[in-house]
Design an enzyme around this catalytic site. Structure first.
Site, short mmCIF file in Angstrom:
data_model
loop_
_atom_site.label_atom_id
_atom_site.label_comp_id
_atom_site.label_asym_id
_atom_site.label_seq_id
_atom_site.Cartn_x
_atom_site.Cartn_y
_atom_site.Cartn_z
N SER A 148 3.81 -0.16 2.54
CA SER A 148 3.59 -1.49 1.96
C SER A 148 4.92 -2.08 1.49
O SER A 148 5.85 -2.24 2.27
CB SER A 148 2.56 -1.39 0.83
OG SER A 148 2.06 -2.66 0.49
N ASP A 192 -2.98 -2.39 5.00
CA ASP A 192 -1.99 -1.68 4.19
C ASP A 192 -2.05 -0.16 4.37
O ASP A 192 -3.12 0.45 4.25
CB ASP A 192 -2.25 -2.04 2.73
CG ASP A 192 -1.08 -1.75 1.83
OD1 ASP A 192 -0.53 -0.63 1.90
OD2 ASP A 192 -0.72 -2.63 1.03
#
Length: 310
Positions: A43, A173
């Site tokens: 991320s 993510d």
């Protein structure tokens, strides 16, 4: 010796590891990426890993967060209204533009360092890991644009919409399974790159942590109405513990260093742009404390030059 850097996810809290590394660079007078053989990031940590791989200094990465962060996490009234009907909190547009301004048309194969960046395939539920061409069987990812990789690994559910790859694969993510990518990085080093486990030295940078507090959940059989608000914190804490534990088991406990300052509950949030100065200051102070211990292990001599496998 092979040195690995693993950077956790955490949205705007990526200011902390960026500031930490910038302070280290100031002390070294050199870019930290030159000292690592492999960098993994999830991320926001994936964005930092990409930037380091493409030669940006940590100070430049920190400046990126300080300038682009408020725009990325500003949102607008329409988006905030639609969130009540199930829409993501933020539009992907500002993030894409900010990433494009930094990475342009760079591809994973252009990285100066081996990179491992996780995401999750929503179509199959399988892990989806982007890798530089650092092994002969890694044939395709090198062609991927850095911007697309960054968008995929940072498409945090509820915050940003699902990212579609050029092939149409729905990706979200990497923090869904590897918010702390330390274990994944060590598995890559031993299982794919075949580096001797006793040669590994691993540095994990978190985006700060908060002690898990489930309150009444320890004593009473409470249901979804209670656990629904706490379960994300529980599984994120468990994943981080398992990841670092895996790395320590494989590489040796003494070979894994985790910088993970504990802060008060609610102190920092994924989109807490008002706390950017505090995160920057915390990164600087933690680096100053840790550097005397880190320098002889991680910052003595550059890593071997990385040549992508063609």
């Amino acid at each position: 010796m092979r040195r690995i850097l693993a950077i956790d996810g955490g949205g705007i809290k990526g200011v902390f590891p960026a500031s930490f590394l910038a302070t280290v660079e100031d002390a070294l007078g050199d870019r930290v990426a030159k000292y690592f053989d492999l960098i993994a990031g999830t991320s926001t940590g994936g964005i930092i890993a990409l930037a380091l791989g493409f030669g940006l200094s940590a100070r430049e990465i920190l400046a990126f967060y300080e300038s682009a962060g408020p725009t990325i996490f500003r949102g607008n009234r329409l988006i905030r209204f639609l969130r009540h009907f199930g829409w993501s909190k933020y539009n992907q547009g500002p993030l894409r533009r900010a990433l494009t301004s930094v990475f342009g048309d760079l591809r994973l194969r252009d990285s100066n360092t081996r990179l491992v960046i996780p995401s999750l395939n929503l179509e199959t539920g399988e892990v989806y890991v982007y890798k530089t061409p650092h092994h002969r069987r890694l044939e395709r990812d090198g062609k991927e644009r850095a911007v697309e990789v960054a968008l995929a690994t940072s498409a945090a559910p509820t915050y940003f919409p699902t990212h579609r790859s050029a092939a149409g694969t729905p990706l979200i993510d990497g923090g869904m399974w590897a918010n702390n990518p330390t274990g994944m990085a060590v598995v890559e080093a031993i299982g794919v790159l075949e580096w001797p486990r006793d040669s590994l030295r691993v540095l994990n940078l978190s985006c700060t942590t908060t002690a898990v507090d489930v309150g009444w959940g320890r004593r009473y059989p409470l249901g979804f109405g209670y656990w629904g608000l706490k379960i994300v914190d529980v599984f994120m804490s468990a994943q981080a513990s398992a990841s670092v534990g895996t790395a320590q088991l494989l590489a040796g406990r003494e070979s894994v260093v985790s910088v993970n300052p504990n802060v008060g509950k609610g102190r920092f949030a994924i989109d807490s742009i008002r706390e950017i100065p505090s995160l920057r200051g915390l990164g600087d102070s933690e680096a100053r404390k840790a550097l005397p211990m880190l320098r002889p292990v991680f910052f003595q001599g550059h890593a071997e030059e990385f040549s992508p496998v063609r």
